[in-house]
Design a protein around this motif. Structure first.
Motif, PDB file in Angstrom:
ATOM      1  N   ALA A  49      33.019  78.263  55.201  1.00 42.96           N
ATOM      2  CA  ALA A  49      33.754  77.546  54.161  1.00 42.96           C
ATOM      3  C   ALA A  49      33.681  76.044  54.392  1.00 42.96           C
ATOM      4  CB  ALA A  49      35.209  78.010  54.132  1.00 42.96           C
ATOM      5  N   ALA A  50      33.398  75.293  53.331  1.00 40.23           N
ATOM      6  CA  ALA A  50      33.318  73.838  53.429  1.00 40.23           C
ATOM      7  C   ALA A  50      34.664  73.173  53.217  1.00 40.23           C
ATOM      8  CB  ALA A  50      32.312  73.294  52.409  1.00 40.23           C
ATOM      9  N   GLU A  51      35.657  73.948  52.780  1.00 37.37           N
ATOM     10  CA  GLU A  51      36.998  73.404  52.545  1.00 37.37           C
ATOM     11  C   GLU A  51      37.995  74.556  52.522  1.00 37.37           C
ATOM     12  OE1 GLU A  51      36.502  71.442  48.837  1.00 37.37           O
ATOM     13  OE2 GLU A  51      36.503  73.289  47.668  1.00 37.37           O
ATOM     14  N   ASN A  52      39.265  74.229  52.650  1.00 35.77           N
ATOM     15  CA  ASN A  52      40.309  75.240  52.523  1.00 35.77           C
ATOM     16  C   ASN A  52      40.393  75.681  51.059  1.00 35.77           C
ATOM     17  OD1 ASN A  52      40.968  74.960  55.241  1.00 35.77           O
ATOM     18  ND2 ASN A  52      42.520  73.417  54.836  1.00 35.77           N
ATOM     19  N   THR A  53      40.371  76.982  50.832  1.00 34.51           N
ATOM     20  CA  THR A  53      40.402  77.484  49.458  1.00 34.51           C
ATOM     21  C   THR A  53      40.928  78.911  49.456  1.00 34.51           C
ATOM     22  OG1 THR A  53      39.073  77.803  47.454  1.00 34.51           O
ATOM     23  CG2 THR A  53      38.039  78.351  49.562  1.00 34.51           C
ATOM     24  N   THR A  54      40.987  79.501  48.282  1.00 32.88           N
ATOM     25  CA  THR A  54      41.382  80.907  48.150  1.00 32.88           C
ATOM     26  C   THR A  54      40.336  81.624  47.306  1.00 32.88           C
ATOM     27  OG1 THR A  54      42.739  80.378  46.198  1.00 32.88           O
ATOM     28  CG2 THR A  54      43.854  80.435  48.344  1.00 32.88           C
ATOM     29  N   LEU A  55      40.147  82.884  47.599  1.00 27.48           N
ATOM     30  CA  LEU A  55      39.245  83.732  46.833  1.00 27.48           C
ATOM     31  C   LEU A  55      39.987  85.023  46.545  1.00 27.48           C
ATOM     32  CD1 LEU A  55      36.443  84.141  45.637  1.00 27.48           C
ATOM     33  CD2 LEU A  55      35.699  85.050  47.843  1.00 27.48           C
ATOM     34  N   GLY A  56      40.442  85.164  45.315  1.00 31.88           N
ATOM     35  CA  GLY A  56      41.322  86.277  44.975  1.00 31.88           C
ATOM     36  C   GLY A  56      42.660  86.074  45.658  1.00 31.88           C
ATOM     37  N   ASP A  57      43.078  87.047  46.440  1.00 36.15           N
ATOM     38  CA  ASP A  57      44.336  86.940  47.189  1.00 36.15           C
ATOM     39  C   ASP A  57      44.120  86.477  48.621  1.00 36.15           C
ATOM     40  OD1 ASP A  57      45.680  87.866  44.958  1.00 36.15           O
ATOM     41  OD2 ASP A  57      45.476  89.983  45.559  1.00 36.15           O
ATOM     42  N   GLU A  58      42.859  86.256  48.990  1.00 41.39           N
ATOM     43  CA  GLU A  58      42.538  85.886  50.361  1.00 41.39           C
ATOM     44  C   GLU A  58      42.456  84.373  50.525  1.00 41.39           C
ATOM     45  OE1 GLU A  58      42.309  87.959  52.892  1.00 41.39           O
ATOM     46  OE2 GLU A  58      42.712  89.694  51.608  1.00 41.39           O
ATOM     47  N   GLU A  59      43.080  83.861  51.600  1.00 42.14           N
ATOM     48  CA  GLU A  59      42.992  82.445  51.919  1.00 42.14           C
ATOM     49  C   GLU A  59      41.835  82.217  52.886  1.00 42.14           C
ATOM     50  OE1 GLU A  59      45.715  78.809  53.796  1.00 42.14           O
ATOM     51  OE2 GLU A  59      46.497  80.863  53.663  1.00 42.14           O
ATOM     52  N   ILE A  60      41.022  81.217  52.580  1.00 38.46           N
ATOM     53  CA  ILE A  60      39.858  80.905  53.415  1.00 38.46           C
ATOM     54  C   ILE A  60      40.060  79.529  54.041  1.00 38.46           C
ATOM     55  CG2 ILE A  60      37.356  80.581  53.448  1.00 38.46           C
ATOM     56  CD1 ILE A  60      37.159  82.393  51.035  1.00 38.46           C
ATOM     57  N   ILE A  61      39.940  79.457  55.356  1.00 41.09           N
ATOM     58  CA  ILE A  61      40.134  78.211  56.096  1.00 41.09           C
ATOM     59  C   ILE A  61      38.784  77.515  56.304  1.00 41.09           C
ATOM     60  CG2 ILE A  61      41.097  77.165  58.182  1.00 41.09           C
ATOM     61  CD1 ILE A  61      43.113  78.561  56.387  1.00 41.09           C
ATOM     62  N   LYS A  62      38.785  76.209  56.180  1.00 43.41           N
ATOM     63  CA  LYS A  62      37.568  75.423  56.370  1.00 43.41           C
ATOM     64  C   LYS A  62      36.949  75.713  57.735  1.00 43.41           C
ATOM     65  CE  LYS A  62      35.919  70.636  56.579  1.00 43.41           C
ATOM     66  NZ  LYS A  62      36.311  69.192  56.453  1.00 43.41           N
ATOM     67  N   GLY A  63      35.642  75.976  57.733  1.00 45.42           N
ATOM     68  CA  GLY A  63      34.926  76.251  58.974  1.00 45.42           C
ATOM     69  C   GLY A  63      34.820  77.719  59.318  1.00 45.42           C
ATOM     70  N   GLU A  64      35.614  78.567  58.663  1.00 47.16           N
ATOM     71  CA  GLU A  64      35.575  79.994  58.953  1.00 47.16           C
ATOM     72  C   GLU A  64      34.411  80.663  58.226  1.00 47.16           C
ATOM     73  OE1 GLU A  64      39.273  81.781  57.958  1.00 47.16           O
ATOM     74  OE2 GLU A  64      40.258  81.189  59.836  1.00 47.16           O
ATOM     75  N   ILE A  65      33.940  81.783  58.781  1.00 46.87           N
ATOM     76  CA  ILE A  65      32.930  82.590  58.099  1.00 46.87           C
ATOM     77  C   ILE A  65      33.546  83.165  56.827  1.00 46.87           C
ATOM     78  CG2 ILE A  65      31.519  84.662  58.262  1.00 46.87           C
ATOM     79  CD1 ILE A  65      31.265  84.144  61.247  1.00 46.87           C
ATOM     80  N   THR A 113      28.728  82.128  44.437  1.00 48.97           N
ATOM     81  CA  THR A 113      29.361  82.804  43.298  1.00 48.97           C
ATOM     82  C   THR A 113      29.281  84.308  43.512  1.00 48.97           C
ATOM     83  OG1 THR A 113      28.707  81.006  41.805  1.00 48.97           O
ATOM     84  CG2 THR A 113      29.384  83.084  40.795  1.00 48.97           C
ATOM     85  N   PHE A 114      30.446  84.963  43.570  1.00 50.82           N
ATOM     86  CA  PHE A 114      30.507  86.412  43.791  1.00 50.82           C
ATOM     87  C   PHE A 114      30.678  87.132  42.451  1.00 50.82           C
ATOM     88  CE2 PHE A 114      31.972  84.429  47.703  1.00 50.82           C
ATOM     89  CZ  PHE A 114      31.257  85.116  48.662  1.00 50.82           C
ATOM     90  N   ARG A 115      29.943  88.249  42.298  1.00 55.28           N
ATOM     91  CA  ARG A 115      29.997  89.020  41.054  1.00 55.28           C
ATOM     92  C   ARG A 115      30.213  90.497  41.343  1.00 55.28           C
ATOM     93  NH1 ARG A 115      26.384  84.889  39.746  1.00 55.28           N
ATOM     94  NH2 ARG A 115      26.738  83.934  37.690  1.00 55.28           N
ATOM     95  N   GLU A 116      30.839  91.165  40.389  1.00 55.02           N
ATOM     96  CA  GLU A 116      30.999  92.622  40.453  1.00 55.02           C
ATOM     97  C   GLU A 116      29.690  93.279  40.023  1.00 55.02           C
ATOM     98  OE1 GLU A 116      35.405  93.907  39.625  1.00 55.02           O
ATOM     99  OE2 GLU A 116      34.695  92.675  37.951  1.00 55.02           O
ATOM    100  N   ILE A 121      32.080  87.601  37.023  1.00 57.47           N
ATOM    101  CA  ILE A 121      32.317  86.682  38.144  1.00 57.47           C
ATOM    102  C   ILE A 121      33.689  86.944  38.749  1.00 57.47           C
ATOM    103  CG2 ILE A 121      32.620  84.265  38.803  1.00 57.47           C
ATOM    104  CD1 ILE A 121      30.581  83.508  36.722  1.00 57.47           C
ATOM    105  N   ILE A 122      33.698  87.139  40.061  1.00 61.42           N
ATOM    106  CA  ILE A 122      34.959  87.331  40.779  1.00 61.42           C
ATOM    107  C   ILE A 122      35.566  85.991  41.162  1.00 61.42           C
ATOM    108  CG2 ILE A 122      36.017  88.351  42.833  1.00 61.42           C
ATOM    109  CD1 ILE A 122      33.682  90.350  42.870  1.00 61.42           C
ATOM    110  N   GLY A 123      34.727  85.111  41.672  1.00 61.10           N
ATOM    111  CA  GLY A 123      35.199  83.787  42.096  1.00 61.10           C
ATOM    112  C   GLY A 123      34.077  83.017  42.767  1.00 61.10           C
ATOM    113  N   THR A 124      34.360  81.757  43.072  1.00 63.27           N
ATOM    114  CA  THR A 124      33.378  80.896  43.729  1.00 63.27           C
ATOM    115  C   THR A 124      34.004  80.251  44.968  1.00 63.27           C
ATOM    116  OG1 THR A 124      33.988  78.974  42.380  1.00 63.27           O
ATOM    117  CG2 THR A 124      32.209  80.370  41.560  1.00 63.27           C
TER     118      THR A 124
END
Length: 262
Positions: A49-65, A113-116, A121-124
């Motif tokens: 992740a290049a920045e802190n963000t969310t994808l659906g209900d999941e929180e993604i921290i910058k630097g994490e896989i 970009t994730f797709r079903e 589109i699920i999210g980016t």
């Protein structure tokens, strides 16, 4: 002598003088090379992740896989660009006189970009990858002098001429993005289920990036030049010499094992 003849004679004299005495300060390219690298997933590793963000209900921290959504069937890479090129190392080659081992780091940023399975589109997620490269180029040997100038906005003071300048240009091209599936061990919660009983789940995104690079090694010199058009660098071949490669190139010292006789 007429006025016209005098002016032409004077002009020719000035032109010849300029041609003979014209001198410029320039960054002379001592060596350069070009290379195209296919940066595969085994070199880049999983997208982070290049920045802190969310994808659906999941929180993604910058630097994490980046952990793909559970319902993601495909992923694509868009808006790829080279965010930063860093020269992280520049040392004289211990095995080739006048050559320099140059270590370069590239930081790529892009959007995943994730797709079903139906294409929805699920999210980016904004992601990044890092690629490290090493080349060996001729930069000659300098002396420990200091350069100072008020020509540029940023002062060149305290720049040692012993080291050459390195210029790197890069252009990235997106080639592929895919989901990485792996078996995940889950709690059986009292039963005897093993990891093999569960279908693989996507736990990362693997990308492949194409990279075009031109690398130049330069020094400040005073010189007279005549332009003959643009110059094209050769292909990068020398990527540094290892101690074993240097040793293998030494002629076997038979005289050590066969002392001379009278």
């Amino acid at each position: 002598m007429g006025t016209f003849e005098f002016e032409n004679s004077y002009k020719n004299e000035i032109d010849n003088k300029i041609m003979d005495e014209n001198c410029i300060v320039a960054l002379k390219i001592y060596d350069s090379c070009k290379v195209q690298d296919c940066c595969r997933t085994d070199v880049l590793g999983p997208a982070r992740a290049a920045e802190n963000t969310t994808l659906g209900d999941e929180e993604i921290i910058k630097g994490e896989i980046i952990d793909p959504p559970s319902n993601a069937a495909t992923v694509s890479i868009d808006k790829l660009r080279t965010k930063k090129i860093m020269i992280v190392g520049k040392e004289p080659s211990p095995f080739k006189k006048g050559y320099w081992d140059i270590s370069i780091r590239y930081v790529f940023v892009y959007t995943l970009t994730f797709r079903e399975s139906n294409g929805s589109i699920i999210g980016t997620v904004k992601a990044n990858s890092i690629y490290n490269k090493k080349v060996c180029l001729f930069g000659s040997e300098g002396t420990d002098i200091v350069i100072a100038s008020d020509l540029l906005t940023q002062s060149l003071g305290n720049v040692l001429e012993a080291d050459p300048f390195v210029i790197v240009e890069g252009k990235a091209v997106s080639l592929e993005a895919k989901l990485h599936f792996a078996k995940v061990k889950k709690c059986g919660c009292g039963n005897e289920s093993s990891p093999e009983d569960y279908p693989p789940e996507a736990n990362a995104v693997l990308v492949t990036i194409g990279l075009f690079t031109v690398i130049k090694v330069c020094r400040l010199v005073d010189m007279q030049v005549e332009s003959r058009g643009m110059c094209e660098p050769k292909n990068c071949e020398c990527t540094g010499v290892t101690p074993c490669e240097f040793f293998d190139g030494i002629e076997f010292p038979m005289d050590v094992f066969a002392p001379p006789v009278k």
